[in-house]
Design an enzyme around this catalytic site. Structure first.
Site, PDB file in Angstrom:
ATOM      1  CG  ASP A   1      -5.919  -8.542  -4.242  1.00  0.00           C
ATOM      2  OD1 ASP A   1      -5.760  -8.310  -3.026  1.00  0.00           O
ATOM      3  OD2 ASP A   1      -7.016  -8.860  -4.746  1.00  0.00           O
TER       4      ASP A   1
ATOM      5  CG  ASN B   1       0.310   1.014   4.871  1.00  0.00           C
ATOM      6  OD1 ASN B   1      -0.104   1.686   5.800  1.00  0.00           O
ATOM      7  ND2 ASN B   1       0.102   1.354   3.595  1.00  0.00           N
TER       8      ASN B   1
ATOM      9  N   GLY C   1       0.827  -1.206   0.000  1.00  0.00           N
ATOM     10  CA  GLY C   1       0.000   0.000   0.000  1.00  0.00           C
ATOM     11  C   GLY C   1       0.858   1.251   0.000  1.00  0.00           C
TER      12      GLY C   1
ATOM     13  CB  ALA D   1     -13.668  -7.559  13.313  1.00  0.00           C
TER      14      ALA D   1
ATOM     15  CE1 TYR E   1      -9.701  -0.062   8.209  1.00  0.00           C
ATOM     16  CE2 TYR E   1     -10.253   0.795  10.385  1.00  0.00           C
ATOM     17  CZ  TYR E   1      -9.393   0.733   9.302  1.00  0.00           C
ATOM     18  OH  TYR E   1      -8.226   1.457   9.312  1.00  0.00           O
TER      19      TYR E   1
ATOM     20  CB  SER F   1       0.459   3.523  -4.601  1.00  0.00           C
ATOM     21  OG  SER F   1      -0.755   3.129  -3.996  1.00  0.00           O
TER      22      SER F   1
HETATM   23  N1  LIG Z   1      -6.178   6.970   7.305  1.00  0.00           N
HETATM   24  C1  LIG Z   1      -6.524   6.645   8.530  1.00  0.00           C
HETATM   25  O1  LIG Z   1      -7.172   7.423   9.238  1.00  0.00           O
HETATM   26  C2  LIG Z   1      -6.075   5.318   9.127  1.00  0.00           C
HETATM   27  C3  LIG Z   1      -6.272   5.117  10.498  1.00  0.00           C
HETATM   28  C4  LIG Z   1      -5.889   3.916  11.069  1.00  0.00           C
HETATM   29  C5  LIG Z   1      -5.333   2.928  10.282  1.00  0.00           C
HETATM   30  N2  LIG Z   1      -5.149   3.152   8.949  1.00  0.00           N
HETATM   31  C6  LIG Z   1      -4.577   2.069   8.176  1.00  0.00           C
HETATM   32  O2  LIG Z   1      -3.395   2.508   7.522  1.00  0.00           O
HETATM   33  C7  LIG Z   1      -3.232   1.780   6.308  1.00  0.00           C
HETATM   34  C8  LIG Z   1      -3.035   2.764   5.169  1.00  0.00           C
HETATM   35  O3  LIG Z   1      -4.187   3.588   5.089  1.00  0.00           O
HETATM   36  P1  LIG Z   1      -4.276   4.935   4.245  1.00  0.00           P
HETATM   37  O4  LIG Z   1      -5.086   5.860   5.048  1.00  0.00           O
HETATM   38  O5  LIG Z   1      -2.937   5.336   3.790  1.00  0.00           O
HETATM   39  O6  LIG Z   1      -5.174   4.398   3.030  1.00  0.00           O
HETATM   40  P2  LIG Z   1      -5.232   4.780   1.490  1.00  0.00           P
HETATM   41  O7  LIG Z   1      -6.598   4.384   1.058  1.00  0.00           O
HETATM   42  O8  LIG Z   1      -4.776   6.169   1.260  1.00  0.00           O
HETATM   43  O9  LIG Z   1      -4.139   3.798   0.829  1.00  0.00           O
HETATM   44  C9  LIG Z   1      -4.351   2.400   0.830  1.00  0.00           C
HETATM   45  C10 LIG Z   1      -3.214   1.717   0.123  1.00  0.00           C
HETATM   46  O10 LIG Z   1      -3.454   0.300   0.176  1.00  0.00           O
HETATM   47  C11 LIG Z   1      -3.417  -0.224  -1.155  1.00  0.00           C
HETATM   48  N3  LIG Z   1      -4.325  -1.368  -1.253  1.00  0.00           N
HETATM   49  C12 LIG Z   1      -5.658  -1.414  -1.009  1.00  0.00           C
HETATM   50  N4  LIG Z   1      -6.132  -2.653  -1.221  1.00  0.00           N
HETATM   51  C13 LIG Z   1      -5.060  -3.394  -1.607  1.00  0.00           C
HETATM   52  C14 LIG Z   1      -4.897  -4.745  -1.975  1.00  0.00           C
HETATM   53  N5  LIG Z   1      -5.935  -5.604  -1.992  1.00  0.00           N
HETATM   54  N6  LIG Z   1      -3.672  -5.176  -2.319  1.00  0.00           N
HETATM   55  C15 LIG Z   1      -2.607  -4.325  -2.314  1.00  0.00           C
HETATM   56  N7  LIG Z   1      -2.695  -3.037  -1.971  1.00  0.00           N
HETATM   57  C16 LIG Z   1      -3.914  -2.588  -1.627  1.00  0.00           C
HETATM   58  C17 LIG Z   1      -3.818   0.912  -2.074  1.00  0.00           C
HETATM   59  O11 LIG Z   1      -3.346   0.673  -3.391  1.00  0.00           O
HETATM   60  C18 LIG Z   1      -3.109   2.072  -1.369  1.00  0.00           C
HETATM   61  O12 LIG Z   1      -1.743   2.065  -1.728  1.00  0.00           O
HETATM   62  C19 LIG Z   1      -4.462   0.902   6.160  1.00  0.00           C
HETATM   63  O13 LIG Z   1      -4.171  -0.393   6.619  1.00  0.00           O
HETATM   64  C20 LIG Z   1      -5.466   1.577   7.061  1.00  0.00           C
HETATM   65  O14 LIG Z   1      -6.451   0.680   7.521  1.00  0.00           O
HETATM   66  C21 LIG Z   1      -5.523   4.317   8.353  1.00  0.00           C
END
Ligand SMILES: NC(=O)c1ccc[n+]([C@@H]2O[C@H](COP(=O)([O-])OP(=O)(O)OC[C@H]3O[C@@H](n4cnc5c(N)ncnc54)[C@H](O)[C@@H]3O)[C@@H](O)[C@H]2O)c1
Length: 259
Positions: A70, A97, A20, A168, A166, A22
């Site tokens: 994926d 991530n 993740g 869970a 989510y 990107s």
């Molecule tokens: N943003 C928040 O408030 C927050 C809070 C707590 C936890 N998180 C966690 O942090 C992590 C990153 O979140 P973010 O906010 O940067 O999200 P985002 O949506 O900006 O980025 C998600 C990333 O995951 C990749 N991704 C999604 N599904 C995928 C798959 N099946 N295979 C490979 N890559 C996949 C996407 O391509 C992208 O690079 C996540 O695990 C999210 O649950 C985020």
């Protein structure tokens, strides 16, 4: 270990995978690692933003590659690790991530919806951690094996109405992390980061309701984190300063959950 171009920084000469990577938190972690001297592979689902991130990583001095995979599916994950082995030879740090969020009331959440969230967040973390461990443990026993960092959420501890799948899945990541920390000790240190609300696409109006965002902002610090504030913690957990830390879950959460 494969050498970075810069040769400086707390992660100089190390190789890292950030799933993740990107955009959002993953991008910030990948960039922070590159600035600390690491070479970096990022994986993503299919994001056009990845190319720009690769440019940024290379500008920071890293040997950087992107892999479209994926993480919820076993074969693409195996292929991803084969590519990392071929490109870099070794893996020092893996950050699981990649994640997705679905907001829906329980009674409107189908079994397929639940499975889709758990597949990416929890099954994906399991697959990435397993293959990272396989690659790290293949090193000679005399070498340090590696670091694994998982990304949970404060909702693993708080729970959240209309985010049961989510929350869970993120709770499962904490348990996975603790189990792996025990099983992979002493060669691999495994820790989790449980962010609170972070300013990324995941907290945008397209993914999250205004009501949920308002709850996210009801923390002592009363703001969203910048992705870089999560990345700082990942740099600590990837580096030599955390050599006696394993099985922990760090809440970079603005005080939303205190433990
Ligand atoms: N943003 C928040 O408030 C927050 C809070 C707590 C936890 N998180 C966690 O942090 C992590 C990153 O979140 P973010 O906010 O940067 O999200 P985002 O949506 O900006 O980025 C998600 C990333 O995951 C990749 N991704 C999604 N599904 C995928 C798959 N099946 N295979 C490979 N890559 C996949 C996407 O391509 C992208 O690079 C996540 O695990 C999210 O649950 C985020």
């Amino acid at each position: 270990m494969s050498g970075s171009l810069s040769g400086r920084g707390s992660l100089a000469g190390r190789t890292a995978l950030v799933t993740g990577g990107s955009r959002g938190i993953g991008r910030a972690i990948a960039l922070a690692f590159a600035r600390e001297g690491a070479n970096v592979a990022i994986c993503h689902r299919d994001d056009t933003s990845a190319e720009k991130v690769i440019e940024e990583l290379r500008a920071a001095g890293a040997h950087a590659i992107e892999i479209v995979a994926d993480v919820s599916r076993e074969d693409p994950v195996l292929a991803m690790f084969a590519e990392i082995a071929e490109t870099f030879g070794t893996l020092d740090v893996a950050v699981s991530n990649a994640g997705i969020l679905r907001e829906a009331p329980l009674l409107e959440t189908s079994a397929a919806d639940f499975d889709a969230v758990v597949a990416v967040n929890l099954r994906g973390s399991f697959l990435v951690c397993r293959e990272a461990a396989r690659m790290m443990l293949a090193r000679p026993e005399t070498a340090p094996a590696g670091r694994i960092i998982t990304i949970s959420s404060d909702l693993a501890f708080l729970g959240r109405e209309e985010m049961s799948a989510y929350s869970a899945s993120k709770g499962g990541i904490v348990s996975l992390t603790r189990s792996l920390a025990r099983e992979l000790a002493p060669r691999i240190l495994v820790n989790a980061i449980a962010p609170g609300p972070v300013d990324t696409d995941m907290t945008s109006a397209e993914t999250m309701s205004a009501e949920a965002l308002a709850k996210d902002l009801a923390t002592p610090l009363a703001r969203l984190a910048r992705p870089e504030e999560i990345a700082d913690l990942a740099v600590f957990l990837a580096g030599d300063g955390s050599s006696f830390v394993t099985g922990q879950c760090y809440g970079a959460n603005g005080g939303s959950a205190m433990y």
